[in-house]
Design a protein around this motif. Structure first.
Motif, PDB file in Angstrom:
ATOM      1  N   LEU A  68       0.826  -1.218   0.000  1.00 39.38           N
ATOM      2  CA  LEU A  68       0.000   0.000   0.000  1.00 39.38           C
ATOM      3  C   LEU A  68       0.855   1.262   0.000  1.00 39.38           C
ATOM      4  O   LEU A  68       0.607   2.190  -0.772  1.00 39.38           O
ATOM      5  N   ILE A  69       1.839   1.319   0.866  1.00 46.58           N
ATOM      6  CA  ILE A  69       2.703   2.506   0.940  1.00 46.58           C
ATOM      7  C   ILE A  69       3.474   2.668  -0.359  1.00 46.58           C
ATOM      8  O   ILE A  69       3.565   3.773  -0.906  1.00 46.58           O
ATOM      9  N   GLY A  70       4.020   1.577  -0.867  1.00 45.81           N
ATOM     10  CA  GLY A  70       4.799   1.637  -2.102  1.00 45.81           C
ATOM     11  C   GLY A  70       3.998   2.168  -3.271  1.00 45.81           C
ATOM     12  O   GLY A  70       4.523   2.887  -4.124  1.00 45.81           O
ATOM     13  N   PHE A  71       2.734   1.842  -3.315  1.00 39.89           N
ATOM     14  CA  PHE A  71       1.869   2.316  -4.397  1.00 39.89           C
ATOM     15  C   PHE A  71       1.887   3.842  -4.481  1.00 39.89           C
ATOM     16  O   PHE A  71       2.017   4.420  -5.555  1.00 39.89           O
ATOM     17  N   PHE A  72       1.787   4.497  -3.336  1.00 39.77           N
ATOM     18  CA  PHE A  72       1.756   5.959  -3.324  1.00 39.77           C
ATOM     19  C   PHE A  72       3.148   6.579  -3.403  1.00 39.77           C
ATOM     20  O   PHE A  72       3.279   7.752  -3.733  1.00 39.77           O
ATOM     21  N   GLN A  73       4.169   5.806  -3.126  1.00 37.90           N
ATOM     22  CA  GLN A  73       5.531   6.328  -3.181  1.00 37.90           C
ATOM     23  C   GLN A  73       6.116   6.269  -4.585  1.00 37.90           C
ATOM     24  O   GLN A  73       6.850   7.154  -4.990  1.00 37.90           O
ATOM     25  N   VAL A  74       5.829   5.225  -5.311  1.00 33.70           N
ATOM     26  CA  VAL A  74       6.504   4.963  -6.576  1.00 33.70           C
ATOM     27  C   VAL A  74       5.903   5.740  -7.746  1.00 33.70           C
ATOM     28  O   VAL A  74       6.606   6.131  -8.662  1.00 33.70           O
ATOM     29  N   PHE A  75       4.607   5.976  -7.714  1.00 33.55           N
ATOM     30  CA  PHE A  75       3.962   6.659  -8.826  1.00 33.55           C
ATOM     31  C   PHE A  75       3.913   8.156  -8.563  1.00 33.55           C
ATOM     32  O   PHE A  75       3.025   8.636  -7.859  1.00 33.55           O
ATOM     33  N   PRO A  76       4.861   8.923  -9.136  1.00 34.69           N
ATOM     34  CA  PRO A  76       4.993  10.343  -8.785  1.00 34.69           C
ATOM     35  C   PRO A  76       3.796  11.207  -9.158  1.00 34.69           C
ATOM     36  O   PRO A  76       3.526  12.189  -8.487  1.00 34.69           O
ATOM     37  N   ASN A  77       3.064  10.863 -10.182  1.00 35.53           N
ATOM     38  CA  ASN A  77       1.919  11.685 -10.568  1.00 35.53           C
ATOM     39  C   ASN A  77       0.791  11.603  -9.546  1.00 35.53           C
ATOM     40  O   ASN A  77      -0.134  12.392  -9.575  1.00 35.53           O
ATOM     41  N   TRP A  78       0.860  10.618  -8.669  1.00 36.15           N
ATOM     42  CA  TRP A  78      -0.196  10.437  -7.688  1.00 36.15           C
ATOM     43  C   TRP A  78       0.183  11.001  -6.329  1.00 36.15           C
ATOM     44  O   TRP A  78      -0.551  10.839  -5.374  1.00 36.15           O
ATOM     45  N   LYS A  79       1.355  11.628  -6.254  1.00 37.82           N
ATOM     46  CA  LYS A  79       1.779  12.196  -4.971  1.00 37.82           C
ATOM     47  C   LYS A  79       0.993  13.471  -4.722  1.00 37.82           C
ATOM     48  O   LYS A  79       1.286  14.511  -5.277  1.00 37.82           O
ATOM     49  N   LEU A  80       0.012  13.352  -3.887  1.00 38.17           N
ATOM     50  CA  LEU A  80      -0.839  14.490  -3.569  1.00 38.17           C
ATOM     51  C   LEU A  80      -0.534  14.998  -2.172  1.00 38.17           C
ATOM     52  O   LEU A  80      -1.376  15.590  -1.531  1.00 38.17           O
ATOM     53  N   TYR A  81       0.681  14.767  -1.724  1.00 33.50           N
ATOM     54  CA  TYR A  81       1.069  15.149  -0.374  1.00 33.50           C
ATOM     55  C   TYR A  81       2.469  15.748  -0.417  1.00 33.50           C
ATOM     56  O   TYR A  81       3.228  15.530  -1.353  1.00 33.50           O
ATOM     57  N   PRO A  82       2.816  16.517   0.605  1.00 29.94           N
ATOM     58  CA  PRO A  82       4.121  17.182   0.608  1.00 29.94           C
ATOM     59  C   PRO A  82       5.286  16.197   0.730  1.00 29.94           C
ATOM     60  O   PRO A  82       5.113  15.058   1.162  1.00 29.94           O
ATOM     61  N   MET A  83       6.481  16.662   0.391  1.00 29.48           N
ATOM     62  CA  MET A  83       7.686  15.841   0.408  1.00 29.48           C
ATOM     63  C   MET A  83       7.953  15.247   1.795  1.00 29.48           C
ATOM     64  O   MET A  83       8.444  14.133   1.912  1.00 29.48           O
ATOM     65  N   ARG A  84       7.609  15.968   2.853  1.00 30.14           N
ATOM     66  CA  ARG A  84       7.878  15.415   4.186  1.00 30.14           C
ATOM     67  C   ARG A  84       7.076  14.134   4.410  1.00 30.14           C
ATOM     68  O   ARG A  84       7.532  13.220   5.073  1.00 30.14           O
ATOM     69  N   TRP A  85       5.871  14.043   3.803  1.00 33.58           N
ATOM     70  CA  TRP A  85       5.083  12.819   3.913  1.00 33.58           C
ATOM     71  C   TRP A  85       5.709  11.710   3.085  1.00 33.58           C
ATOM     72  O   TRP A  85       5.649  10.540   3.453  1.00 33.58           O
ATOM     73  N   HIS A  86       6.319  12.092   1.970  1.00 29.86           N
ATOM     74  CA  HIS A  86       7.041  11.106   1.162  1.00 29.86           C
ATOM     75  C   HIS A  86       8.167  10.489   2.008  1.00 29.86           C
ATOM     76  O   HIS A  86       8.367   9.274   1.996  1.00 29.86           O
ATOM     77  N   ARG A  87       8.866  11.335   2.747  1.00 33.17           N
ATOM     78  CA  ARG A  87       9.944  10.842   3.613  1.00 33.17           C
ATOM     79  C   ARG A  87       9.405   9.949   4.723  1.00 33.17           C
ATOM     80  O   ARG A  87       9.951   8.875   4.978  1.00 33.17           O
ATOM     81  N   VAL A  88       8.354  10.379   5.383  1.00 31.13           N
ATOM     82  CA  VAL A  88       7.779   9.594   6.478  1.00 31.13           C
ATOM     83  C   VAL A  88       7.302   8.237   5.966  1.00 31.13           C
ATOM     84  O   VAL A  88       7.612   7.187   6.551  1.00 31.13           O
ATOM     85  N   LEU A  89       6.533   8.240   4.880  1.00 33.11           N
ATOM     86  CA  LEU A  89       6.066   6.981   4.310  1.00 33.11           C
ATOM     87  C   LEU A  89       7.237   6.120   3.824  1.00 33.11           C
ATOM     88  O   LEU A  89       7.211   4.895   3.949  1.00 33.11           O
ATOM     89  N   GLY A  90       8.252   6.782   3.278  1.00 30.61           N
ATOM     90  CA  GLY A  90       9.451   6.057   2.844  1.00 30.61           C
ATOM     91  C   GLY A  90      10.141   5.359   4.006  1.00 30.61           C
ATOM     92  O   GLY A  90      10.554   4.199   3.894  1.00 30.61           O
ATOM     93  N   TYR A  91      10.279   6.071   5.136  1.00 24.28           N
ATOM     94  CA  TYR A  91      10.884   5.450   6.323  1.00 24.28           C
ATOM     95  C   TYR A  91      10.059   4.247   6.772  1.00 24.28           C
ATOM     96  O   TYR A  91      10.617   3.203   7.118  1.00 24.28           O
ATOM     97  N   ILE A  92       8.742   4.383   6.776  1.00 25.57           N
ATOM     98  CA  ILE A  92       7.880   3.276   7.197  1.00 25.57           C
ATOM     99  C   ILE A  92       8.039   2.099   6.242  1.00 25.57           C
ATOM    100  O   ILE A  92       8.189   0.946   6.676  1.00 25.57           O
ATOM    101  N   TYR A  93       8.030   2.366   4.933  1.00 31.14           N
ATOM    102  CA  TYR A  93       8.224   1.321   3.916  1.00 31.14           C
ATOM    103  C   TYR A  93       9.534   0.574   4.172  1.00 31.14           C
ATOM    104  O   TYR A  93       9.570  -0.657   4.227  1.00 31.14           O
ATOM    105  N   VAL A  94      10.612   1.330   4.332  1.00 26.10           N
ATOM    106  CA  VAL A  94      11.939   0.743   4.501  1.00 26.10           C
ATOM    107  C   VAL A  94      12.028  -0.069   5.793  1.00 26.10           C
ATOM    108  O   VAL A  94      12.541  -1.189   5.805  1.00 26.10           O
ATOM    109  N   ILE A  95      11.534   0.478   6.883  1.00 22.11           N
ATOM    110  CA  ILE A  95      11.596  -0.237   8.168  1.00 22.11           C
ATOM    111  C   ILE A  95      10.779  -1.530   8.103  1.00 22.11           C
ATOM    112  O   ILE A  95      11.256  -2.598   8.509  1.00 22.11           O
TER     113      ILE A  95
END
Length: 189
Positions: free
Chosen positions: A47-74
């Motif tokens: 679920l997290i990867g879906f919103f992280q990988v497709f850049p046209n669907w990023k409807l949130y600020p970069m800080r959320w990209h980082r937070v979700l990225g950390y969660i994905y990685v962990i």
């Protein structure tokens, strides 16, 4: 995937895939716990990867990209990946299926870990490409099931033969497709 995952709740030891893994469930005390760790964390990785990988669907600020990225990685590096390796070691289908799933797990961990190192080194493009690879490998949970339907429908192989085939098709073709997309993106710069 969500529907498949929900079949395991409330927690049972004889439902869906676990019905054919009763030897492992009853003879390997950590198997059931590790299986559920894999199922639960992997659904969040998907679920997290879906919103992280497709850049046209990023409807949130970069800080959320980082937070979700950390969660994905962990989730991936500490839970979904290692538990996938454990389950892969006990895969049905013998050595060929085991190798397929273990290689999938190693590559999944490798590309995800390397993507972290790349972003820490400010290599945004390399980070992006490795996260594409990581998510393509995560999607093997879906493509394996898709290929199983296609292979069984078209060729009616023996169940274990089908399992060995989809163990490889589920992720190898995903990775080939991502490599093709990366090559095209580099050529179109």
């Amino acid at each position: 995937m969500l529907q498949i995952t929900l079949a395991y709740f409330p927690i049972k030891d004889d439902v869906a895939f676990l019905a054919i893994k009763q030897e492992e469930v009853h003879e390997l005390s950590p198997y059931l716990t590790i299986f559920y760790i894999h199922v639960i964390t992997s659904i969040f990785v998907l679920l997290i990867g879906f919103f992280q990988v497709f850049p046209n669907w990023k409807l949130y600020p970069m800080r959320w990209h980082r937070v979700l990225g950390y969660i994905y990685v962990i989730l991936l590096l500490f839970f979904a990946g290692p538990s996938g390796l454990y389950i892969g070691y006990y895969a049905n289908g013998g050595l060929l299926a085991q190798i397929a799933f273990l290689l999938l797990g190693v590559l999944w961990l490798f590309y995800t870990g390397r993507s972290v190192r790349r972003i820490l080194n400010k290599d945004i493009e390399g980070h992006q490409y490795d996260m594409w690879r990581s998510y393509a490998l995560a999607l093997s949970a879906l493509t394996l099931r898709m290929w199983k339907v296609v292979i069984v429908y078209l060729f009616q192989p023996r169940p274990l033969d089908a399992y060995i085939i989809v163990a490889w098709l589920g992720w190898v073709l995903n990775l080939i497709m991502v490599e093709y997309l990366i090559k095209r993106k580099k050529e179109n710069r």
